[in-house]
Design an enzyme around this catalytic site. Structure first.
Site, PDB file in Angstrom:
ATOM      1  N   HIS A  56       0.827  -1.208   0.000  1.00 20.58           N
ATOM      2  CA  HIS A  56       0.000   0.000   0.000  1.00 20.58           C
ATOM      3  C   HIS A  56       0.858   1.254   0.000  1.00 20.58           C
ATOM      4  CE1 HIS A  56      -3.750   2.133   0.805  1.00 20.58           C
ATOM      5  NE2 HIS A  56      -3.048   2.901   1.598  1.00 20.58           N
ATOM      6  N   HIS A 106     -10.391   2.810  -0.772  1.00 19.17           N
ATOM      7  CA  HIS A 106     -10.495   2.438   0.637  1.00 19.17           C
ATOM      8  C   HIS A 106     -11.309   1.158   0.715  1.00 19.17           C
ATOM      9  CE1 HIS A 106      -9.979   4.519   4.730  1.00 19.17           C
ATOM     10  NE2 HIS A 106      -8.831   4.497   4.100  1.00 19.17           N
TER      11      HIS A 106
END
Lengths: 763, 146, 242
Positions: A56, A106
């Site tokens: 990430h 998200h």
């Protein structure tokens, strides 16, 4: 310094040690840390690298592939190097303005705690835009949920509703309008929804603030502003890099980030005041938002990007309660920013946040606080209780790692469906009420779409949202987001091509010129070669389309100015989500008053189809309705896409078109139906020769335009001059929807099928 | 048969925290304020079975952020007061979802509101309610003592 | 001549409200709740929309109890115009300034009742203008005007029987359809009430957002929209007071 003696551990012992301390570093990665530091690391250093080297944060799998994307063009003020990209908007009253744009995902948090996940997604993307020095002006929400009529329907409906509630529950109180978005439902998202978010900002070019320390910043104060740091989201960056394991769901709770739109609202206003002071006195500053990796990630980048070092005192960070130093340094508590300012400005900045806007009264222990300094030596040093808990070369902290993953095309075949004896009239109405086509008003009427008062086209009014962002100027800003999941299931390359083409088409449909794009690439586990292959193929597709369609009316590609990659979108059962390269396209109009909507405007005007209907039902809603996937996805001819797009934009600019709508989900039939429903008028049309189902429902790219009879000659001439294939469909009429080959019916019937189906699909 | 359920937050409750600050600022010396979503179910059938089922319903209780207390099991502590504030209008959409989609058709009637629990020594509860906690034109109040 | 647009923590419409006022040639300052020396010197007040104090406990209640409201009440009693929009409307209801018959609170602004769209609801509506005898409607020429609503608690309600019927001309705005028939389905508001003023007509509490319906581009039309006259009326009223 207290270090962890990992160099003395065997591989097996090291693996156990890492697991015990919730570090998802591999044994090799841990050993390489020892090499880089020339000693054993501290626990804090281990946690820092754990986060910085997670997928990430580091983009370790994707960075080499993303180099394919075109990112440069003459209108790009800032490409994908900082938190957001910036493109040139207009010059007005002697000032040059830019649009700031950012795009993120998200997904995993939204699957676990949908409300908070979606809310903090919006919160995070707003910060990315704000920290460039911009005024936030709009957001968009491309969403993908599971099948709300399938075996997991309770869960998927819950996730879908709470995600929408979360976006509304955050954006509405902060006061930023939702301008665009899209929505798809598909089985592959049952266990892993996709919640992508886009944010736009407005900034004067001379007022841009960068995400790195300014020149000569040695000795500048590092100031953290916002919520008191807690342990929420700790490990979130590594959390997003793992697959969702059913049993781990409960323990994921510690990783949940808590949204606070009330605090954010005040932070925006207080920060605007700080911007004013900075600009008034020309103070050199750096400003960065905190996301994954919290204070550690933001401060290390603020320093390293400018060639400086950072020294922080962790004890000085305002926290909700006492925590281990690595938690304080790395947690992802929301609603926080980092400033780098000359010490002479510090007290003014602190006063604005702490007194004028009374942060401590807004949220418990919220404040602005000095926590350290910029140093000359390019080291990243953290002190805690008078002990040095991190002392690493700052470039090692920020440069991440890169992997060359294997990409291998999966062996699978797709077949075109042999649907026989389909009642096309019945199918048509079912498609209008299909969750992937029907009206989305059930969702966007929960969003505030008119706050700030600059919205011209809210969601649902036209193919793209439109703002008039600059008081006194006629310039308009358009936004659209797209990516059809079922194309991705068949062919990720063409899914990418179509996503770019469709996003651009939607912007062109209202009369705006596509000028820039952002991307959010949602894929499965990159450690599995067939899913990494899907990712590579999609990037190839979007790059190719961006170059070959190009920025209309220029010789340049349409640039990607910001983006995000989200891997590991799959369930514990190992099936990846439909490959989803979500594209957001930004458009600009010189005069927003010229923008048009798809709703039919006048009885007796002409309807023209631009774009051949090919046998390209693969991935279509028509096939989805009949439980089929198919094979022949739409394959836009990119040069033709450009030609059609430029025609539409020019024709609208010249005032030649009454309405325009793009053909996508549901094909020509649904395109015409939407135009009829939105305009309250009927159509009387006949199709070109060909197979009826294909003509009606194939999703080959195209447009339908409504032209006043007085302007018909001019439009026809334009089309012929450009060699664009087109077909006279017929005319608009009063109430009836008449396509030769389908049963005639009143538009009211179509509206009934289309209008309220989403509520049924979601409640 | 009535089942009263209180759903609290495991993660920080920003609303409760700031509500407490406000109460204090307005001169009400409230201590230890907690806030719950309050549900009153009128059900047929097994109370225990229903409690089990309803604690699992994610539209009401998300295990990742909520905990559940049933008011007949968990008593107020000494010195605590509970104030339930309910809107007059019935939560029809929620009832429909619970009965039709989630299969909890044993629910005959549903009421929902907010339950405030506080250490109320020295607090003029009636004043707090009148000044702050409820608008009598559309909200009703029930006071629970320990 | 100048009006104050009051900003509480959580207010979010203050900028466009001040902008709309200024464009209607009524100068406006945005005044923070905690920096309000000299507030009494202003000629009028606007309480804009948003989520003041996060809608803690319920929408508008904390702002209604803020010390700054004492100044607003005193200035209103002197005849100065006070306009409450959306969250501002909720504040005026919760501190009794509207309907302004008694000191006690006689109204509530409750959660919307709308089966099709429960919760927060944002869309354009049509509103019927019932009285030109207020500080904010004297210049409205059209009887039916478009404005957007964006709220979850917009339902005017009262325990007092017959209160809404007794309002008479104080029921300034009602939701309606294109031919002016009252629409109670928008949010369940009694008699489709969208805006209520005090007996003197200088305090108006309205749920729709006129600052979002001032300029033509906000609805894809040329020129100005009818709701702009709300701000023009306010200006004329202040000018008239001399």
């Amino acid at each position: 310094m207290r270090t962890e003696n990992i160099s003395k551990l065997s591989d097996k012992q090291l693996a156990a040690f890492l697991k015990k301390n919730s570090l998802s570093l591999t044994v090799q990665e841990a050993r390489s840390i020892v090499k880089k530091l020339s000693r054993d690391p501290t626990m804090t250093e281990l946690h820092i690298f754990n986060i910085q080297w997670s997928e990430h944060s580091s983009y370790k799998s994707s960075r080499p592939i993303l180099k394919m994307l075109p990112t440069e063009a003459s209108n790009v003020i800032l490409g994908p190097k900082e938190d957001s990209g910036i493109v040139f908007l207009t010059e007005h009253r002697g000032e040059r303005y830019g649009i700031v744009m950012s795009h993120e995902s998200h997904n995993h948090p939204s699957q676990v705690v949908p409300f908070e996940g979606a809310a903090t997604g919006i919160g995070g993307i707003m910060r990315d835009v704000l920290c460039m020095g911009a005024d936030i002006i709009a957001t968009a929400d491309p969403l993908r949920f599971g099948n709300t009529f399938g075996e997991n329907k309770n869960r998927t409906r819950y996730v879908a509703n709470e995600v929408v509630n979360g976006i509304a529950g955050y954006g509405n109180p902060v006061g930023i309008p939702v301008l665009a978005g899209d929505l798809y439902f598909d089985d592959s998202f049952d266990d892993n929804c996709l919640v992508n978010v886009v944010c736009l900002g407005l900034v004067k070019e001379k007022d841009i603030i960068h995400s790195y320390a300014p020149e000569n910043a040695v000795g500048y104060d590092v100031i953290v502003v916002g919520k008191a740091t807690d342990n929420s989201g700790f490990g979130g960056a590594s959390f997003a890099s793992l697959t969702l394991d059913e049993q781990a769901k409960e323990s994921n709770r510690g990783a949940v980030q808590v949204p606070d739109p009330f605090l954010k609202n005040m932070l925006l206003r207080a920060t605007a005041q700080v911007f004013k002071e900075v600009r008034k006195d020309n103070i050199p500053v750096g400003f960065k938002d905190m996301g994954a990796g919290g204070i550690m990630c933001a401060t290390s980048e603020l320093g390293s990007a400018a060639g400086f070092g950072i020294e922080l005192i962790i004890d000085d960070i305002h926290t909700a309660f006492e925590m281990d130093p690595w938690v304080t340094a790395c947690s992802e508590t929301q609603e926080r920013f980092t400033w780098v300012v000359p010490p002479s400005f510090t007290s003014k900045l602190l006063r604005i946040y702490n007194e004028d806007f009374a942060l401590p009264e807004i949220a418990e222990k919220a404040q602005a606080k000095v926590i350290g300094k910029i140093t000359r030596n390019p080291d990243y040093r953290l002190w805690y209780k008078d002990e040095l808990v991190c002392d690493a070369p700052i470039m090692e902290v920020t440069s991440g790692v890169t992997y060359r993953r294997k990409a291998k095309a999966p062996k699978r075949t797709f077949k075109e469906s042999k649907l026989r004896d389909i009642d096309l009239d019945k199918a048509f109405l079912s498609m209008l009420s299909h969750p992937n086509i029907c009206s989305r008003h059930h969702i966007y009427e929960h969003y505030d779409t008119s706050v700030i008062g600059r919205t011209v086209f809210p969601p649902g009014k036209a193919d793209a949202g439109l703002l008039a962002p600059l008081p006194g100027s006629k310039v308009g800003v358009a936004l659209s987001t797209d990516a059809v999941p079922r194309y991705g299931k068949i062919d990720p390359y063409w899914a990418g091509i179509n996503a770019v083409a469709e996003a651009m088409r939607n912007v062109a449909c209202i009369g705006a010129k596509p000028v820039a794009m952002t991307d959010c690439l949602n894929f499965g586990n990159p450690e599995k070669p067939q899913y990494f292959w899907e990712f590579v193929q999609a990037v190839k597709g979007i790059s190719h389309a961006a170059r070959k369609i190009g920025k209309p009316f220029s010789k340049e590609p349409i640039p990607f100015i910001s983006g995000n990659v989200s891997f590991y979108n799959e369930s514990s059962k190992g099936s990846s989500v439909a490959p989803s390269p979500v594209i957001a396209c930004l458009g600009i109009m010189d005069d927003y008053k010229k923008a048009i909507t798809p709703g039919l405007k006048k009885e007796g005007s002409g309807l023209i189809l631009i774009g051949k209907r090919n046998n390209e039902l693969g991935g279509s809603v028509f096939y989805h309705l009949h439980g089929e996937l198919g094979k022949n996805v739409p394959k836009p001819v990119l040069k033709e896409e450009r030609g059609k797009m430029e025609f539409v934009i020019e024709a609208i600019d010249k005032g030649l078109l009454l309405s325009c709508h793009d053909i996508s989900d549901g094909g020509l039939a649904c395109c015409l139906a939407e135009m009829a429903i939105m305009g309250g008028l009927g159509v009387d049309v006949s199709l070109p020769n060909g197979e009826l189902a294909s003509l009606l429902f194939s999703e080959s790219p195209g447009y339908v335009i409504e032209v006043d009879s007085k302007k018909m000659m001019a439009v026809k001439r334009m089309l012929q001059e450009r060699g664009l294939w087109h077909h006279n469909l017929g005319k608009t009429c009063r109430d009836d929807f008449m396509i030769k080959g389908l049963r005639n019916q009143p538009v009211a019937n179509l509206k009934e099928a289309w209008q309220n189906s989403l509520k049924e699909a979601m409640s | 048969m009535k089942v009263e359920m209180a759903v609290g937050l495991k993660i920080p409750d920003t609303t409760a925290r700031t509500a407490l600050q406000t109460m204090r600022k307005l001169g009400h010396k409230v201590e230890a304020l907690k806030r719950y979503d309050y549900y009153m179910f009128d059900v047929d059938g097994s109370k225990k079975g229903f409690k089990q089922a309803v604690s699992d319903v994610d539209v009401l209780v998300n295990a990742n952020k909520n905990f559940v207390r049933f008011l007949d099991e968990k008593r107020l502590r000494k010195g605590e007061t509970g104030i339930i504030v309910q809107d007059d209008a019935e939560p029809e959409a929620l009832l429909h979802t619970l009965r039709e989609r989630l299969g909890l058709d044993m629910i005959k009637h549903l009421e929902k509101g907010t339950l405030w629990v506080m250490d109320s020594k020295g607090v003029k509860i009636k004043n707090l309610i009148y000044e702050l906690l409820a608008n009598p034109h559309y909200q009703q109040v029930k006071i629970l003592r320990e | 001549m100048k009006v104050a647009v009051i900003q509480f923590p959580g207010t979010n419409c203050e900028r466009e409200t001040a902008y709309a006022l200024r464009k209607c040639r009524l100068p406006a300052d945005i005044i923070r709740w905690n920096k309000n020396e000299g507030l009494e010197k202003y000629d009028g007040y606007v309480l804009p929309g948003g989520w003041s104090y996060e809608d803690r406990i319920r929408a508008g209640i904390i702002a209604a109890r803020d010390p700054i409201m004492q100044v607003i009440k005193e200035q209103a009693a002197l005849g100065k115009p006070v306009l409450g929009i959306c969250n501002g409307c909720q504040m005026l209801v919760e501190n009794g300034l509207v309907p302004g018959w008694k000191k006690e609170v006689q109204l509530g602004v409750a959660p919307n009742i709308n089966q099709a769209m429960p919760g927060f609801y944002c869309r354009w509506v049509l509103v019927r203008v019932n009285s030109r005898k207020t500080a904010f409607t004297s210049q409205l020429r059209k009887m039916i005007i478009p404005m957007p609503i964006a709220h979850a608690e917009g339902r005017f309600v009262s325990k007092e029987k017959g209160l809404f019927e007794r309002l008479g001309k104080q029921l300034v705005f009602q939701y309606c359809n294109r031919v002016g028939e009252i629409d109670e389905t928008v949010n369940g508001s009694a008699l489709g009430a969208a805006g209520i003023c005090n007996p003197e007509g200088n305090v108006l509490a309205m749920m729709p957002h006129p600052e979002r319906a001032t300029f033509g581009f906000q609805l894809g039309r040329p020129g100005l929209l009818p709701a702009s006259k709300i701000f023009v009326s306010m200006r004329k009223y202040i000018e008239g007071r001399g």
